[in-house]
Design a protein around this motif. Structure first.
Motif, mmCIF file in Angstrom:
data_model
loop_
_atom_site.group_PDB
_atom_site.id
_atom_site.type_symbol
_atom_site.label_atom_id
_atom_site.label_comp_id
_atom_site.label_asym_id
_atom_site.label_seq_id
_atom_site.Cartn_x
_atom_site.Cartn_y
_atom_site.Cartn_z
ATOM 1 N N PHE A 27 0.795 -1.369 -0.036
ATOM 2 C CA PHE A 27 0.371 0.090 0.549
ATOM 3 C C PHE A 27 0.638 1.970 -0.085
ATOM 4 C CE2 PHE A 27 -2.342 -3.406 2.385
ATOM 5 C CZ PHE A 27 -3.548 -3.288 1.374
ATOM 6 N N ALA A 28 0.857 2.198 -0.601
ATOM 7 C CA ALA A 28 1.596 3.180 -1.407
ATOM 8 C C ALA A 28 2.536 3.031 -1.105
ATOM 9 C CB ALA A 28 0.906 4.541 -0.346
ATOM 10 N N ASP A 29 3.238 1.267 -1.497
ATOM 11 C CA ASP A 29 4.785 1.315 -2.138
ATOM 12 C C ASP A 29 5.453 0.854 -0.521
ATOM 13 O OD1 ASP A 29 6.987 0.561 -3.788
ATOM 14 O OD2 ASP A 29 7.913 2.222 -2.777
ATOM 15 N N ILE A 30 4.109 0.323 0.384
ATOM 16 C CA ILE A 30 5.041 0.426 1.450
ATOM 17 C C ILE A 30 4.118 -1.406 2.068
ATOM 18 C CG2 ILE A 30 4.382 0.379 4.485
ATOM 19 C CD1 ILE A 30 3.850 3.514 3.742
ATOM 20 N N PRO A 31 5.172 -2.570 2.620
ATOM 21 C CA PRO A 31 4.426 -3.434 2.541
ATOM 22 C C PRO A 31 3.940 -3.722 3.645
ATOM 23 C CG PRO A 31 7.042 -4.099 2.201
ATOM 24 C CD PRO A 31 6.443 -1.922 2.652
ATOM 25 N N GLN A 32 2.599 -4.423 3.158
ATOM 26 C CA GLN A 32 1.237 -5.081 3.886
ATOM 27 C C GLN A 32 2.056 -4.534 5.393
ATOM 28 O OE1 GLN A 32 -1.394 -8.860 3.882
ATOM 29 N NE2 GLN A 32 -2.812 -7.169 3.288
ATOM 30 N N TYR B 275 4.182 -3.938 7.220
ATOM 31 C CA TYR B 275 3.966 -2.670 7.862
ATOM 32 C C TYR B 275 3.247 -1.629 8.086
ATOM 33 C CZ TYR B 275 9.004 -3.899 7.779
ATOM 34 O OH TYR B 275 10.310 -5.150 7.747
ATOM 35 N N ALA B 276 1.879 -1.625 6.835
ATOM 36 C CA ALA B 276 1.153 -0.419 5.986
ATOM 37 C C ALA B 276 0.004 -0.510 7.551
ATOM 38 C CB ALA B 276 0.871 -0.811 5.273
ATOM 39 N N MET B 277 0.057 -1.984 7.942
ATOM 40 C CA MET B 277 -1.507 -2.908 8.652
ATOM 41 C C MET B 277 -0.634 -2.556 10.239
ATOM 42 S SD MET B 277 -3.040 -6.081 9.392
ATOM 43 C CE MET B 277 -3.420 -5.905 7.456
ATOM 44 N N GLU B 278 0.425 -1.646 9.980
ATOM 45 C CA GLU B 278 0.988 -1.163 11.904
ATOM 46 C C GLU B 278 1.089 0.343 12.019
ATOM 47 O OE1 GLU B 278 2.873 -1.912 15.406
ATOM 48 O OE2 GLU B 278 2.220 -3.948 14.299
ATOM 49 N N ILE B 279 0.991 0.411 10.342
ATOM 50 C CA ILE B 279 0.506 1.766 10.876
ATOM 51 C C ILE B 279 -0.476 2.518 11.293
ATOM 52 C CG2 ILE B 279 1.397 4.417 9.451
ATOM 53 C CD1 ILE B 279 3.232 3.404 7.356
ATOM 54 N N LEU B 280 -1.296 1.687 10.555
ATOM 55 C CA LEU B 280 -3.040 2.105 10.437
ATOM 56 C C LEU B 280 -3.545 1.997 11.898
ATOM 57 C CD1 LEU B 280 -4.396 1.001 6.940
ATOM 58 C CD2 LEU B 280 -4.037 3.054 7.953
#
Length: 201
Positions: A149-154, A156-161
Motif C-alpha cells: 500500500f503506497a509502496d509499503i509492504p502490507q 508495515y502498512a497494517m502496523e502503521i494503521l
C-alpha cells in the motif's frame, strides 16, 4: 449485546472487584490469593473453584475484556450481516470504535488497573490484534488484497494503521478517560486523513 462482565456470577464479580482494588492499592506482585479472598469475603475453596491462582485470574479477566472488544469491533458485523463498507476511510468503523470506547469507559477501573501494572503490555498488544482483525475484515469487504500500500509492504502498512489508533486509545486510558468517547473518535477520524507531520505545521 450482553458482555462477559454482565454474565459473571455474583462470586466472580466480587473476586474481580477485589482484584481491581488490590491492583490499584498494592500492584499485582504484592497481591496474594489470601488478600483477594479476604477482600472479596469468600473462602479460598470458592476462589479455586473459579481460578487456579492470581495469574489465572488476571489472564481470564484480560481474556474476557478482549472477547468483549472483539465482539464489539469484529464479530457484530458478521452477525448482523452488515454490508461492505463503502470507502477506505470507513475501514475503522467510527460507530464500532465509539461503542468500544464506551465499553472501556464503563469498565475503566479494570482497564486502569491493568494499564498501570508496570511492564504488562499484554492488554495493549491484544487490543492491537483485535483492531488488526477488524482492519483485515474491512479490507476484505473493500477487496483490498494488495501486498503493498503506497509502496509499503502490507505488514508495515497494517502496523502503521493499527498502531496509530491503538496508541490514541491507550493514551486516553492512561490519562484517565477524561475526554468523551465521541471526542476520541473525532481525533481518530482526523488521524485518518492527516499525515503525521501535518500536526507540526
Amino acid at each position: 449485546m450482553m458482555t462477559t462482565v454482565q454474565r459473571r456470577t455474583k462470586t466472580e464479580t466480587k473476586i474481580r472487584d477485589a482484584f481491581i482494588e488490590l491492583m490499584q492499592e498494592k500492584g499485582f506482585e504484592a497481591m496474594t490469593v489470601s488478600s483477594i479472598v479476604r477482600l472479596a469475603d469468600i473462602n479460598r475453596g470458592t476462589f479455586y473453584l473459579h481460578y487456579l491462582d492470581k495469574f489465572d485470574l488476571k489472564q481470564q479477566l484480560i481474556d474476557d475484556a478482549i472477547d468483549d472488544l472483539a465482539e464489539i469491533l469484529v464479530d457484530s458485523d458478521a452477525r448482523s450481516g452488515r454490508s461492505a463498507v463503502g470507502d477506505v476511510l470507513d475501514i475503522f468503523r467510527t460507530e464500532a470504535i465509539a461503542e468500544a470506547l464506551r465499553y472501556v469507559k464503563r469498565e475503566y477501573a479494570f482497564f486502569d488497573a491493568i494499564s498501570r501494572s508496570g511492564n504488562d503490555m499484554q492488554m495493549y498488544d491484544r487490543f492491537k490484534d483485535v483492531l488488526k482483525r477488524m482492519l483485515i475484515s474491512q479490507a476484505k469487504r473493500l477487496d483490498l488484497t494488495s501486498h503493498t500500500f503506497a509502496d509499503i509492504p502490507q505488514p508495515y502498512a497494517m502496523e502503521i494503521l493499527v498502531s496509530s489508533v491503538s496508541s490514541i486509545i491507550w493514551l486516553w486510558i492512561r490519562g484517565g478517560c477524561k475526554e468523551t468517547p465521541e471526542r476520541i473518535c473525532a481525533i481518530i477520524e482526523r488521524n485518518k486523513t492527516m499525515a503525521p507531520l501535518d500536526i507540526l505545521r
